[in-house]
Structures are given as C-alpha cells and as structure tokens.
Design an enzyme around this catalytic site. Sequence first.
Site, PDB file in Angstrom:
ATOM      1  CB  CYS A  38      -0.904  -0.017   1.237  1.00  0.00           C
ATOM      2  SG  CYS A  38      -2.028   1.399   1.297  1.00  0.00           S
ATOM      3  CB  CYS A  62      -0.969  -0.141   8.381  1.00  0.00           C
ATOM      4  SG  CYS A  62      -1.784  -1.370   7.329  1.00  0.00           S
ATOM      5  CB  CYS A  68     -18.810  -4.202   5.684  1.00  0.00           C
ATOM      6  SG  CYS A  68     -17.785  -2.826   6.232  1.00  0.00           S
ATOM      7  CB  CYS A  93     -15.841  -6.706   6.870  1.00  0.00           C
ATOM      8  SG  CYS A  93     -17.167  -6.498   8.048  1.00  0.00           S
ATOM      9  CB  CYS A 149      -1.489   3.971   8.157  1.00  0.00           C
ATOM     10  SG  CYS A 149      -2.505   4.608   6.804  1.00  0.00           S
ATOM     11  NE  ARG A 198     -17.484  -4.974  14.005  1.00  0.00           N
ATOM     12  CZ  ARG A 198     -17.686  -4.429  12.820  1.00  0.00           C
ATOM     13  NH1 ARG A 198     -16.685  -3.861  12.181  1.00  0.00           N
ATOM     14  NH2 ARG A 198     -18.862  -4.452  12.268  1.00  0.00           N
ATOM     15  CB  CYS A 212     -18.283   0.731   9.401  1.00  0.00           C
ATOM     16  SG  CYS A 212     -17.212  -0.154  10.550  1.00  0.00           S
TER      17      CYS A 212
HETATM   18  N1  SAM Z   1      -6.640   0.703   3.121  1.00  0.00           N
HETATM   19  C1  SAM Z   1      -7.919   1.043   3.597  1.00  0.00           C
HETATM   20  C2  SAM Z   1      -7.894   2.210   4.557  1.00  0.00           C
HETATM   21  O1  SAM Z   1      -6.929   2.404   5.275  1.00  0.00           O
HETATM   22  O2  SAM Z   1      -8.880   2.958   4.561  1.00  0.00           O
HETATM   23  C3  SAM Z   1      -8.668  -0.111   4.228  1.00  0.00           C
HETATM   24  C4  SAM Z   1      -7.958  -1.126   5.105  1.00  0.00           C
HETATM   25  S1  SAM Z   1      -7.256  -0.518   6.611  1.00  0.00           S
HETATM   26  C5  SAM Z   1      -6.258  -1.845   7.096  1.00  0.00           C
HETATM   27  C6  SAM Z   1      -8.631  -0.406   7.726  1.00  0.00           C
HETATM   28  C7  SAM Z   1      -8.381   0.021   9.148  1.00  0.00           C
HETATM   29  O3  SAM Z   1      -7.780  -1.014   9.899  1.00  0.00           O
HETATM   30  C8  SAM Z   1      -7.460   1.200   9.405  1.00  0.00           C
HETATM   31  O4  SAM Z   1      -8.070   2.443   9.200  1.00  0.00           O
HETATM   32  C9  SAM Z   1      -7.126   1.016  10.871  1.00  0.00           C
HETATM   33  O5  SAM Z   1      -8.044   1.707  11.687  1.00  0.00           O
HETATM   34  C10 SAM Z   1      -7.253  -0.481  11.078  1.00  0.00           C
HETATM   35  N2  SAM Z   1      -5.929  -1.088  11.345  1.00  0.00           N
HETATM   36  C11 SAM Z   1      -4.967  -1.325  10.432  1.00  0.00           C
HETATM   37  N3  SAM Z   1      -3.873  -1.860  11.015  1.00  0.00           N
HETATM   38  C12 SAM Z   1      -4.138  -1.944  12.343  1.00  0.00           C
HETATM   39  C13 SAM Z   1      -3.392  -2.388  13.467  1.00  0.00           C
HETATM   40  N4  SAM Z   1      -2.149  -2.828  13.341  1.00  0.00           N
HETATM   41  N5  SAM Z   1      -3.973  -2.346  14.674  1.00  0.00           N
HETATM   42  C14 SAM Z   1      -5.247  -1.890  14.803  1.00  0.00           C
HETATM   43  N6  SAM Z   1      -5.998  -1.450  13.773  1.00  0.00           N
HETATM   44  C15 SAM Z   1      -5.445  -1.465  12.553  1.00  0.00           C
HETATM   45 FE1  SF4 Z   2      -2.791   1.252   3.444  1.00  0.00          FE
HETATM   46 FE2  SF4 Z   2      -2.782   0.136   5.835  1.00  0.00          FE
HETATM   47 FE3  SF4 Z   2      -3.082   2.761   5.619  1.00  0.00          FE
HETATM   48 FE4  SF4 Z   2      -5.074   1.120   4.806  1.00  0.00          FE
HETATM   49  S1  SF4 Z   2      -4.325   1.384   6.886  1.00  0.00           S
HETATM   50  S2  SF4 Z   2      -4.247   2.923   3.738  1.00  0.00           S
HETATM   51  S3  SF4 Z   2      -3.854  -0.615   4.053  1.00  0.00           S
HETATM   52  S4  SF4 Z   2      -1.256   1.607   5.021  1.00  0.00           S
END
Ligand code: SAM
Ligand code: SF4
Length: 344
Positions: A60, A67, A135, A104, A64, A267, A195
């Site tokens: 990606c 992530c 979802c 989801c 973030c 949730r 959500c």
């Molecule tokens: N890429 C898309 C986005 O970020 O909008 C969708 C997938 S992303 C993994 C969805 C959500 O998962 C993130 O916004 C975050 O809140 C949550 N998430 C991701 N990694 C996480 C982690 N290591 N611990 C807790 N929540 C996490």
């Molecule tokens: Fe990409 Fe992870 Fe951020 Fe979603 S949360 S935009 S998968 S880096």
Amino acid sequence: MSLPHSIAPIRHDWTLEEIEAIFDLPFSDLLFRAQSIHRDHFDPNQIQVSTLLSIKTGACPEDCGYCAQSAKHEAKLESERLMPVGEVLKVAEEARSKGATRFCMGAAWRNPTDKNLDQVIAMVEGVHALGMETCVTLGMLNADQASRLKAAGLDYYNHNLDTSPEFYGQVITTRTYQDRLDTLEHVRNVGLKTCSGGILGMGESRRDRASMLRQLTNLPAHPESVPINLLVQVEGTPLFGQAQLDPFEFVRVVAAARILMPASYVRLSAGRTEMSDELQALCFLAGANSIFYGERLLTTPNAESDRDRQLFERLGLAFEQVEAERTEPGACHKHTEHKLALSV
Ligand code: SAM
Ligand code: SF4
Ligand code: DTB
C-alpha cells in the site's frame, strides 16, 4: 412507584469538555451510565458478528504508522493481488455457516481504481446473494464510486478516522484528516451505512481519545457502526514497541462511545488476542455489541473461534441475526437470536 425513564437524546453537539468529564467519571458510574443507555437501544445479550477478509494484501502506498501493509514500512508480509471473486465467495459462505451475519472485505489501497471497483462490486453482489450483510473498506472514495457501491447492494463502508485531528499527523502523512471526512461524506450522501472508529494505544493522550470520539459523534449522522481497535503491534511498523494502554482506559473509551452514540453498534475490533476474557466481558458491559469473529483479521490473527464460543456461552451472549427488514439508528433494533449451536 418508579419515575418514568427518559431516553437520552441523540446529540451531535458535544463539547470536548463534556466528553472529558465522561472519561473522568468514577469507573462504576461510567459503566452504569453506559450500560443503562445500551439497554435503551439494544438487547444487551446479543452481539453482532462480522467476519473479515483481506481481498488485496500489502504494497500500500500510504504510510499509516500502525499498518503492516504499508510499502513504506519494514514489516514482513507477502503482498497478494486482488483475490478472484469465486475464492472470496467460498470464504464468505464458510463464515456464514459459522454464524457470521456480515462479511467485511478489506483492500490495501489508497483508493480503488474504477477497474478495481468493478471486481469488488462482483464480490459485493455475490456476498449479498448469500443473504449476508456486506461491508468493504477500500480507502478513499469519490462520490461516483460511493453511488456505484450503493447501487450494487453494499450495506456498510468502513473508513476510520483512526485518532484525533490533533494527533493524526504523528501517525499518517500521506492523506489528511479532511480526506477521511470527505470520504465519509460521500458514503453518507448515497445512503450507505458508515462504519467508522479508531485505534487506541498508539501513544495518544486521553484528550486525543475524547477528541476522536467528539469527531465521530458530531458527524451529521452517527456512524451506524463504530469499531474501537486496540493497536496490534506489528514488528517493522513505526508504532511497534508502544507502551501498552491501561486496559481500564480501553473500557472507558468503549463506554464513552456507547454514551455518545447510543444507537450505534460499538465494535470491540482488533486487539482481542491480547485481551483477557474478563476485559472483553467488561467491554460488553460498557456497551460493546459487535466483534470480528474468525481466525484472522486482515494480516494478523484474531481471537480463536473456539475461545469466542466458550466466552459467549459463559457470559450468556448470543450471536445476533438481523432480520431482513433493516433498522436505522434511533429506532429500536429488531433482532432474532442466532443459536450458538448453529455456529459450532
Ligand atoms: N486501506 C484502507 C484504509 O486504510 O482505509 C482499508 C484497510 S485498513 C487496514 C482499515 C483500518 O484497519 C485502518 O483504518 C485502521 O483503523 C485499522 N488497522 C490497520 N492496522 C491496524 C493495526 N495494526 N492495529 C489496529 N488497527 C489497525
Ligand atoms: Fe494502506 Fe494500511 Fe493505511 Fe489502509 S491502513 S491505507 S492498508 S497503510
Ligand atoms: C477496523 O476498524 N478494523 C479492521 C477493519 N476495520 C478493516 C482491521 C483491523 C486490522 C488489524 C491489523 C491486521 O490484521 O492487519
């Protein structure tokens, strides 16, 4: 004679000070208030159950800090291309046979291309045809993409605010808080259910936690579903090694979310593998009424299904099954009970 019980109004004008005062309540007072509000809107012994699948994993472009799927971090992860529709439907069918009522699907995109969206739409239609709620979480959407998803029969779009506007810049730099609010607006405008929630334990302050909830509750409509994630610490990500959050603080956030968004599903999302049964029970008491069920989240393990079934049985909780006729926040939700035996 007891006085008639008045139901607290649904508000969108909370001040930060009011929310901080909720956080500062003695723990028992906070839980009592949250549980009372919970009972005004929900059957407290039923839990909505969703299963999560990563339909496109890793690589990606976003950064973030929490992530594992960001190409900018060193986390060990095999990237995978978008899954074929047939495979996705097989997993959905299996989740349904185990009692999940919502499926989801998450994709590691900054935003979907229109071609990506065609494929996701085929998945949404297929899962919908299985009789499950759908979802997806695909990153940022524009107005046209939101209406295409709505037309395909999608029920929910997940897009988290993640944290407070004040702390946000320390976690993500490749998209703004306003980008997230804009996507939520497109989703709301086409009549999709939203959500949206956040992550705790990223090093944010209590004020940040209150501020994030303020953003959510003061949206023009409360998100129908509010995921509260506990950071899953993944080696190689910038947030790996953060100090652990006080578990009672996590419960306080759940209780405050319930008080601020009385008719929304709250949730208990990522992070349950690190939680004791007792801590999860406290979260349910504080008003959490939805979980991810199944062995995996997106890229990390989830709580074991056997353990969840045992926990539900010990606590007298049942899987909720939403009837075909859907309800909106503000109305009393209409449910039937899904016997746990079905899911074993
Ligand atoms: N890429 C898309 C986005 O970020 O909008 C969708 C997938 S992303 C993994 C969805 C959500 O998962 C993130 O916004 C975050 O809140 C949550 N998430 C991701 N990694 C996480 C982690 N290591 N611990 C807790 N929540 C996490
Ligand atoms: Fe990409 Fe992870 Fe951020 Fe979603 S949360 S935009 S998968 S880096
Ligand atoms: C949400 O709030 N939590 C889910 C879902 N929405 C997409 C994701 C949790 C991801 C946990 C880390 C992982 O498995 O990669």
